[in-house]
Design a protein around this motif. Structure first.
Motif, PDB file in Angstrom:
ATOM      1  N   LEU A   1      17.549  36.370  12.446  1.00  0.00           N
ATOM      2  CA  LEU A   1      18.915  36.715  12.813  1.00  0.00           C
ATOM      3  C   LEU A   1      19.736  35.427  12.866  1.00  0.00           C
ATOM      4  N   GLY A   2      20.681  35.273  11.939  1.00  0.00           N
ATOM      5  CA  GLY A   2      21.511  34.081  11.891  1.00  0.00           C
ATOM      6  C   GLY A   2      22.533  34.083  13.015  1.00  0.00           C
ATOM      7  N   MET A   3      22.635  32.984  13.735  1.00  0.00           N
ATOM      8  CA  MET A   3      23.491  32.905  14.912  1.00  0.00           C
ATOM      9  C   MET A   3      24.769  32.107  14.691  1.00  0.00           C
ATOM     10  N   ASP A   4      24.912  31.493  13.508  1.00  0.00           N
ATOM     11  CA  ASP A   4      26.100  30.698  13.222  1.00  0.00           C
ATOM     12  C   ASP A   4      27.072  31.480  12.348  1.00  0.00           C
ATOM     13  N   ASN A   5      28.179  31.891  12.933  1.00  0.00           N
ATOM     14  CA  ASN A   5      29.187  32.643  12.193  1.00  0.00           C
ATOM     15  C   ASN A   5      29.647  31.887  10.954  1.00  0.00           C
ATOM     16  N   ASP A   6      29.713  32.602   9.843  1.00  0.00           N
ATOM     17  CA  ASP A   6      30.186  32.093   8.555  1.00  0.00           C
ATOM     18  C   ASP A   6      29.207  31.155   7.852  1.00  0.00           C
ATOM     19  N   PHE A   7      28.112  30.809   8.512  1.00  0.00           N
ATOM     20  CA  PHE A   7      27.135  29.921   7.891  1.00  0.00           C
ATOM     21  C   PHE A   7      25.796  30.609   7.625  1.00  0.00           C
ATOM     22  N   ASN A   8      25.349  31.464   8.551  1.00  0.00           N
ATOM     23  CA  ASN A   8      24.075  32.157   8.322  1.00  0.00           C
ATOM     24  C   ASN A   8      24.037  33.546   8.945  1.00  0.00           C
ATOM     25  N   ASP A   9      25.188  34.045   9.417  1.00  0.00           N
ATOM     26  CA  ASP A   9      25.170  35.337  10.109  1.00  0.00           C
ATOM     27  C   ASP A   9      24.963  36.519   9.165  1.00  0.00           C
ATOM     28  N   ALA A  10      24.911  36.272   7.859  1.00  0.00           N
ATOM     29  CA  ALA A  10      24.607  37.342   6.896  1.00  0.00           C
ATOM     30  C   ALA A  10      23.126  37.348   6.520  1.00  0.00           C
ATOM     31  N   ALA A  11      22.323  36.547   7.208  1.00  0.00           N
ATOM     32  CA  ALA A  11      20.913  36.390   6.838  1.00  0.00           C
ATOM     33  C   ALA A  11      20.150  37.704   6.835  1.00  0.00           C
ATOM     34  N   PHE A  12      20.355  38.523   7.862  1.00  0.00           N
ATOM     35  CA  PHE A  12      19.616  39.789   7.939  1.00  0.00           C
ATOM     36  C   PHE A  12      19.963  40.689   6.761  1.00  0.00           C
ATOM     37  N   GLU A  13      21.258  40.821   6.490  1.00  0.00           N
ATOM     38  CA  GLU A  13      21.692  41.665   5.381  1.00  0.00           C
ATOM     39  C   GLU A  13      21.233  41.112   4.027  1.00  0.00           C
ATOM     40  N   ARG A  14      21.143  39.793   3.922  1.00  0.00           N
ATOM     41  CA  ARG A  14      20.696  39.151   2.676  1.00  0.00           C
ATOM     42  C   ARG A  14      19.186  39.246   2.490  1.00  0.00           C
ATOM     43  N   GLY A  15      18.472  39.600   3.534  1.00  0.00           N
ATOM     44  CA  GLY A  15      17.012  39.642   3.459  1.00  0.00           C
ATOM     45  C   GLY A  15      16.388  38.263   3.541  1.00  0.00           C
ATOM     46  N   ILE A  16      17.043  37.355   4.261  1.00  0.00           N
ATOM     47  CA  ILE A  16      16.500  36.008   4.458  1.00  0.00           C
ATOM     48  C   ILE A  16      15.439  36.074   5.553  1.00  0.00           C
ATOM     49  N   VAL A  17      14.200  35.802   5.171  1.00  0.00           N
ATOM     50  CA  VAL A  17      13.069  35.940   6.086  1.00  0.00           C
ATOM     51  C   VAL A  17      12.111  34.772   5.902  1.00  0.00           C
ATOM     52  N   VAL A  18      11.214  34.610   6.848  1.00  0.00           N
ATOM     53  CA  VAL A  18      10.101  33.668   6.693  1.00  0.00           C
ATOM     54  C   VAL A  18       8.946  34.423   6.057  1.00  0.00           C
ATOM     55  N   HIS A  19       8.456  33.919   4.938  1.00  0.00           N
ATOM     56  CA  HIS A  19       7.310  34.558   4.261  1.00  0.00           C
ATOM     57  C   HIS A  19       6.475  33.501   3.561  1.00  0.00           C
ATOM     58  N   GLY A  20       5.273  33.869   3.214  1.00  0.00           N
ATOM     59  CA  GLY A  20       4.404  32.967   2.483  1.00  0.00           C
ATOM     60  C   GLY A  20       4.634  33.088   0.991  1.00  0.00           C
ATOM     61  N   ALA A  21       4.321  32.018   0.250  1.00  0.00           N
ATOM     62  CA  ALA A  21       4.480  32.035  -1.211  1.00  0.00           C
ATOM     63  C   ALA A  21       3.516  31.046  -1.843  1.00  0.00           C
ATOM     64  N   ASP A  22       2.944  31.447  -2.981  1.00  0.00           N
ATOM     65  CA  ASP A  22       2.004  30.570  -3.691  1.00  0.00           C
ATOM     66  C   ASP A  22       2.690  29.332  -4.260  1.00  0.00           C
ATOM     67  N   TYR A  23       4.014  29.430  -4.506  1.00  0.00           N
ATOM     68  CA  TYR A  23       4.719  28.283  -5.076  1.00  0.00           C
ATOM     69  C   TYR A  23       5.030  27.210  -4.030  1.00  0.00           C
ATOM     70  N   VAL A  24       4.673  27.481  -2.780  1.00  0.00           N
ATOM     71  CA  VAL A  24       4.815  26.473  -1.725  1.00  0.00           C
ATOM     72  C   VAL A  24       3.435  25.862  -1.509  1.00  0.00           C
ATOM     73  N   SER A  25       3.092  24.923  -2.371  1.00  0.00           N
ATOM     74  CA  SER A  25       1.733  24.371  -2.354  1.00  0.00           C
ATOM     75  C   SER A  25       1.684  23.036  -3.088  1.00  0.00           C
ATOM     76  N   GLU A  26       0.669  22.247  -2.781  1.00  0.00           N
ATOM     77  CA  GLU A  26       0.464  20.981  -3.480  1.00  0.00           C
ATOM     78  C   GLU A  26       0.154  21.216  -4.952  1.00  0.00           C
ATOM     79  N   LYS A  27      -0.514  22.316  -5.260  1.00  0.00           N
ATOM     80  CA  LYS A  27      -0.819  22.643  -6.648  1.00  0.00           C
ATOM     81  C   LYS A  27       0.460  22.819  -7.450  1.00  0.00           C
ATOM     82  N   HIS A  28       1.444  23.507  -6.880  1.00  0.00           N
ATOM     83  CA  HIS A  28       2.705  23.707  -7.588  1.00  0.00           C
ATOM     84  C   HIS A  28       3.444  22.382  -7.768  1.00  0.00           C
TER      85      HIS A  28
END
Length: 283
Positions: free
Chosen positions: A158-185
């Motif tokens: 939930l973005g708490m800064d108006n006009d900077f990140n308060d659309a995060a929920f609607e945008r689907g901005i979440v913390v998730h894992g990804a294979d491209y976040v790795s030393e191999k990549h």
């Protein structure tokens, strides 16, 4: 007689200018802002970063300032005294994500984190709150609950800064894992992979990270963008109290009498889907 009067005057002036210091006490900074800066600096110097990368004081001090304001405003789960920080001044090839246990004064996680595809390649330098921008959004977030999605267990933000990140929920901005976040990549592409705006973390650590920071903790995405630094409510609001007020009298602060106009967030459950309704007010 003139000499006597002069001597008495000098002694009185010296007595007025000197402040008595009681045994066991130290001089206290005269201003609230100085007291707060000393408090934050002292806390930073106590944090054990272990063998991981040391977080810069600039990033920590801003993150902690906003954390305190969110905490004092009742936005955070005080039973989970966790502060997470993404420092996007650093290369994506560095461990630029920290999870800090403030009670233990210890960085319990330090690892990679991706920025948005539209924010830059190795370095993030462009940010947006717009849908479909594929850019990261700066500012303070409060973590929500988890859900099972395309990338496995993920965490609502939930973005708490108006006009900077308060659309995060609607945008689907979440913390998730990804294979491209790795030393191999990094080895194959010379830089970490990028998301569509989410602070994606290594897949092998995602479950641990999500479970540690979920349910009402503070996450701060930092970059010294002047427009943000000057406009952020949580960064610019004066801190009215510190966690150890009652234990350490020299850091006691006068309560701020200003009325805070807030964003009210209400969850509506519909089966397995949680939607959010926000009623926004200008600060």
């Amino acid at each position: 007689m003139k000499k006597l009067i002069l001597c008495v005057s000098v002694c009185l002036a010296m007595a007025i200018s000197l402040k008595p210091v009681l045994a066991g006490e130290s001089n206290v900074p005269e201003s609230k802002s100085a007291a707060i800066e000393n408090y934050i600096l002292n806390l930073y110097n106590q944090i054990d970063f272990g063998i991981g990368q040391c977080l810069s004081y600039d990033a920590f001090s801003k993150a902690y300032h906003g954390y305190l304001n969110l905490r004092n405003a009742g936005k955070l789960n005080i039973d989970k005294d966790i502060l997470s920080i993404c420092d996007f001044t650093l290369s994506s090839n560095q461990h630029r994500f920290w999870v800090i246990d403030l009670n233990k004064k210890k960085a319990i996680i330090n690892t990679y984190v991706a920025h948005g595809h539209g924010s830059g390649e190795e370095y993030a330098n462009s940010f947006s709150n717009r849908a479909s921008s594929h850019q990261s959004s700066l500012g303070f977030y409060v973590t929500g609950d988890t859900y099972d999605g395309e990338h496995g267990t993920s965490l609502h933000l939930l973005g708490m800064d108006n006009d900077f990140n308060d659309a995060a929920f609607e945008r689907g901005i979440v913390v998730h894992g990804a294979d491209y976040v790795s030393e191999k990549h990094i080895a194959s592409n010379n830089c970490l992979g990028r998301s569509w705006g989410c602070p994606a973390v290594p897949a092998k650590l995602s479950a641990s990270i999500v479970n540690t920071i979920k349910d009402g903790t503070c996450l701060f995405i930092y970059y010294p963008l002047q427009k943000y630094l000057q406009a952020s409510y949580w960064l610019n609001k004066k801190i009215d109290r510190l966690p150890e007020d009652n234990m350490n009298p020299k850091f006691q602060l006068m309560a701020n009498n200003n009325i805070v106009k807030d964003t009210i967030i209400q969850y509506i459950s519909k089966g397995n889907v949680d939607s959010v309704v926000t009623r926004k007010h200008s600060f």
